[in-house]
Design an enzyme around this catalytic site. Sequence first.
Site, PDB file in Angstrom:
ATOM      1  N   CYS A   1     -13.906   2.847  -9.319  1.00 47.26           N
ATOM      2  CA  CYS A   1     -12.444   2.971  -8.173  1.00 47.26           C
ATOM      3  C   CYS A   1     -11.446   4.311  -8.542  1.00 47.26           C
ATOM      4  O   CYS A   1     -10.751   3.760  -9.287  1.00 47.26           O
ATOM      5  CB  CYS A   1     -11.857   2.065  -7.564  1.00 47.26           C
ATOM      6  SG  CYS A   1     -11.139   2.345  -6.322  1.00 47.26           S
TER       7      CYS A   1
ATOM      8  N   CYS B   1      -8.359   4.194  -7.448  1.00 48.21           N
ATOM      9  CA  CYS B   1      -7.938   3.513  -7.654  1.00 48.21           C
ATOM     10  C   CYS B   1      -7.125   3.776  -9.703  1.00 48.21           C
ATOM     11  O   CYS B   1      -5.623   3.741  -9.297  1.00 48.21           O
ATOM     12  CB  CYS B   1      -8.079   2.063  -7.976  1.00 48.21           C
ATOM     13  SG  CYS B   1      -8.906   2.010  -6.199  1.00 48.21           S
ATOM     14  N   ASP B   2      -8.452   4.109  -9.963  1.00 45.93           N
ATOM     15  CA  ASP B   2      -8.033   4.519 -11.640  1.00 45.93           C
ATOM     16  C   ASP B   2      -7.851   5.392 -12.214  1.00 45.93           C
ATOM     17  O   ASP B   2      -7.399   5.613 -13.068  1.00 45.93           O
ATOM     18  CB  ASP B   2      -9.245   3.418 -12.157  1.00 45.93           C
ATOM     19  CG  ASP B   2      -8.911   2.003 -11.711  1.00 45.93           C
ATOM     20  OD1 ASP B   2      -7.509   1.132 -11.568  1.00 45.93           O
ATOM     21  OD2 ASP B   2      -9.938   1.231 -11.706  1.00 45.93           O
TER      22      ASP B   2
HETATM   23  C1  LIG Z   1     -12.575  -3.141  -9.863  1.00 44.81           C
HETATM   24  C2  LIG Z   1     -11.489  -2.563  -9.154  1.00 44.81           C
HETATM   25  C3  LIG Z   1     -10.418  -2.134  -8.379  1.00 44.81           C
HETATM   26  C4  LIG Z   1      -9.306  -1.379  -7.163  1.00 44.81           C
HETATM   27  N1  LIG Z   1      -7.817  -0.991  -7.725  1.00 44.81           N
HETATM   28  C5  LIG Z   1      -7.790  -1.075  -6.632  1.00 44.81           C
HETATM   29  C6  LIG Z   1      -6.410  -0.447  -6.510  1.00 44.81           C
HETATM   30  O1  LIG Z   1      -5.803  -0.330  -7.896  1.00 44.81           O
HETATM   31  N2  LIG Z   1      -5.705   0.280  -5.405  1.00 44.81           N
HETATM   32  C7  LIG Z   1      -6.250  -0.612  -4.084  1.00 44.81           C
HETATM   33  O2  LIG Z   1      -5.511   0.073  -2.795  1.00 44.81           O
HETATM   34  N3  LIG Z   1      -7.558  -0.796  -4.298  1.00 44.81           N
HETATM   35  C8  LIG Z   1      -7.934  -1.303  -5.473  1.00 44.81           C
HETATM   36  N4  LIG Z   1      -8.856  -1.378  -5.650  1.00 44.81           N
HETATM   37  C9  LIG Z   1      -9.893  -1.736  -4.057  1.00 44.81           C
HETATM   38  C10 LIG Z   1      -9.269  -2.742  -3.714  1.00 44.81           C
HETATM   39  O3  LIG Z   1      -9.365  -3.826  -4.185  1.00 44.81           O
HETATM   40  C11 LIG Z   1     -10.415  -3.197  -1.879  1.00 44.81           C
HETATM   41  O4  LIG Z   1     -10.262  -2.629  -1.098  1.00 44.81           O
HETATM   42  C12 LIG Z   1      -9.416  -4.212  -1.401  1.00 44.81           C
HETATM   43  O5  LIG Z   1      -8.903  -5.882  -1.727  1.00 44.81           O
HETATM   44  C13 LIG Z   1     -10.078  -4.736   0.202  1.00 44.81           C
HETATM   45  O6  LIG Z   1     -10.147  -5.506   0.611  1.00 44.81           O
HETATM   46  P1  LIG Z   1     -10.097  -6.547   2.022  1.00 44.81           P
HETATM   47  O7  LIG Z   1      -9.500  -7.577   2.236  1.00 44.81           O
HETATM   48  O8  LIG Z   1     -11.072  -5.591   3.147  1.00 44.81           O
HETATM   49  O9  LIG Z   1     -11.599  -7.251   0.904  1.00 44.81           O
HETATM   50  P2  LIG Z   1     -12.142  -8.620   0.041  1.00 44.81           P
HETATM   51  O10 LIG Z   1     -10.059  -7.879  -1.125  1.00 44.81           O
HETATM   52  O11 LIG Z   1     -13.096  -7.723  -0.752  1.00 44.81           O
HETATM   53  O12 LIG Z   1     -11.987  -9.155   0.248  1.00 44.81           O
HETATM   54  C14 LIG Z   1     -12.903 -10.076   0.865  1.00 44.81           C
HETATM   55  C15 LIG Z   1     -12.693 -11.670   0.987  1.00 44.81           C
HETATM   56  O13 LIG Z   1     -14.315 -12.186   1.875  1.00 44.81           O
HETATM   57  C16 LIG Z   1     -14.903 -13.481   1.298  1.00 44.81           C
HETATM   58  N5  LIG Z   1     -15.970 -13.711   1.523  1.00 44.81           N
HETATM   59  C17 LIG Z   1     -17.033 -12.299   1.133  1.00 44.81           C
HETATM   60  N6  LIG Z   1     -17.944 -12.960   1.788  1.00 44.81           N
HETATM   61  C18 LIG Z   1     -18.065 -14.519   2.677  1.00 44.81           C
HETATM   62  C19 LIG Z   1     -18.462 -15.533   3.391  1.00 44.81           C
HETATM   63  N7  LIG Z   1     -19.465 -14.838   3.795  1.00 44.81           N
HETATM   64  N8  LIG Z   1     -17.223 -15.939   3.538  1.00 44.81           N
HETATM   65  C20 LIG Z   1     -16.365 -16.154   3.835  1.00 44.81           C
HETATM   66  N9  LIG Z   1     -15.641 -15.024   2.648  1.00 44.81           N
HETATM   67  C21 LIG Z   1     -16.057 -13.931   2.325  1.00 44.81           C
HETATM   68  C22 LIG Z   1     -14.351 -12.743  -0.483  1.00 44.81           C
HETATM   69  O14 LIG Z   1     -14.302 -13.607  -1.637  1.00 44.81           O
HETATM   70  C23 LIG Z   1     -13.174 -12.122  -0.683  1.00 44.81           C
HETATM   71  O15 LIG Z   1     -12.341 -12.945  -0.173  1.00 44.81           O
HETATM   72  C24 LIG Z   1     -10.408  -1.604  -6.038  1.00 44.81           C
HETATM   73  C25 LIG Z   1     -11.544  -2.472  -6.259  1.00 44.81           C
HETATM   74  C26 LIG Z   1     -12.189  -2.768  -7.245  1.00 44.81           C
HETATM   75  C27 LIG Z   1     -12.886  -3.772  -7.365  1.00 44.81           C
END
Ligand SMILES: Cc1cc2nc3c(=O)[nH]c(=O)nc-3n(C[C@H](O)[C@H](O)[C@H](O)COP(=O)(O)OP(=O)(O)OC[C@H]3O[C@@H](n4cnc5c(N)ncnc54)[C@H](O)[C@@H]3O)c2cc1C
Length: 307
Positions: free
Chosen positions: A133, A136-137
């Site tokens: 990302c 982010c980084d």
């Molecule tokens: C390496 C990395 C670094 C990052 N750094 C930053 C940063 O510094 N700042 C920033 O703003 N963003 C950052 N991001 C992006 C940020 O993490 C995401 O945008 C954010 O977490 C998205 O939130 P979400 O709730 O949509 O999904 P997610 O955080 O992906 O959560 C999805 C959830 O759904 C669950 N899940 C998946 N499939 C199923 C299923 N079939 N049944 C039930 N549960 C399921 C997963 O286990 C998880 O709990 C980073 C991402 C990565 C990969």
Amino acid sequence: MTYDVLIVGYGPAGITAGIYAARKKLSVVLIGDLPGGEVRNSGDIENWPGDRTTDGNALADKMIAHLQDHADGVEVVQDKVAKITKDENTFTSLTESGKEFQSKTVIYTAGRHPRMLGVPGEEEHRNLGVTYCATCDAPLFGGKDVAVIGGGNTGAEAVIMLQKIASHIYLLHDTDKLNADPVLIANFENDPKVTILYNTQTTGITGEQLVSGLSYKNKATQEETTLAVEGIFVTIGANPNTEPVKDLIELNKFKAIPADRYAVTSVPGFFAAGDVTDIRDAQIVVAAGHGCSAALSAGDYISRLPK
Ligand SMILES: Cc1cc2nc3c(=O)[nH]c(=O)nc-3n(C[C@H](O)[C@H](O)[C@H](O)COP(=O)(O)OP(=O)(O)OC[C@H]3O[C@@H](n4cnc5c(N)ncnc54)[C@H](O)[C@@H]3O)c2cc1C
């Protein structure tokens, strides 16, 4: 029992939806397997308002504790949803462990997982120089030599972000032509700070603890080269976790769920928020905001159901 709201996903979108739905006194079950979602894998975070710098685990723990304060309103089930179907006005969600839940609405926030290179050294150096990302980084790599892998629009945007930050940027692409839009490429194709390497295949990532090198093979000549870099931005795409709903809703060409800014989708009562949708910005603050909208939309939808 038929819940008012079933939330799939335990990341910032799902947790925020849970807090808002509980405060509206709706009956809520949240099903997820990784508490905190991708925030857990995010390393240092510098763009969550209110915390100048925080660590992904610490922020995830705070979000979960906040949700648990509404424990009377949100039942949390540690599991994965395998399939969701809809019959009239009721959704049925089947989990991988065989449990079945009925609900009037679903808020789907299962996120996406970044595609990995699958080369030696990648997993060990995740957040130790390897990142998925740039938004982010990128600011963590001031004055350093870095590599961006993948010459699509995401890779090009990463290079543009890094032009103001890094010392030198290598852009590695697997064919002889970048896929990014020409208007984006024009920002860096003549910049001496940027070296574009075509026809490459990444073969390994090295470094004692932090990343110090990246090896690649020239696909035409088979010649192996090692670059001294301290940061590696992998921008080769991400897969939305949409398998459980692929028969319920039409996905876009990237297998993401089309949802508007209120998290409304084409299926009445089915709301989607955060990274699993076609939202442009995969960021924690955006996912949390979209999760809030999803809960408010679900509440509004339920209040209009026939009594
Ligand atoms: C390496 C990395 C670094 C990052 N750094 C930053 C940063 O510094 N700042 C920033 O703003 N963003 C950052 N991001 C992006 C940020 O993490 C995401 O945008 C954010 O977490 C998205 O939130 P979400 O709730 O949509 O999904 P997610 O955080 O992906 O959560 C999805 C959830 O759904 C669950 N899940 C998946 N499939 C199923 C299923 N079939 N049944 C039930 N549960 C399921 C997963 O286990 C998880 O709990 C980073 C991402 C990565 C990969």
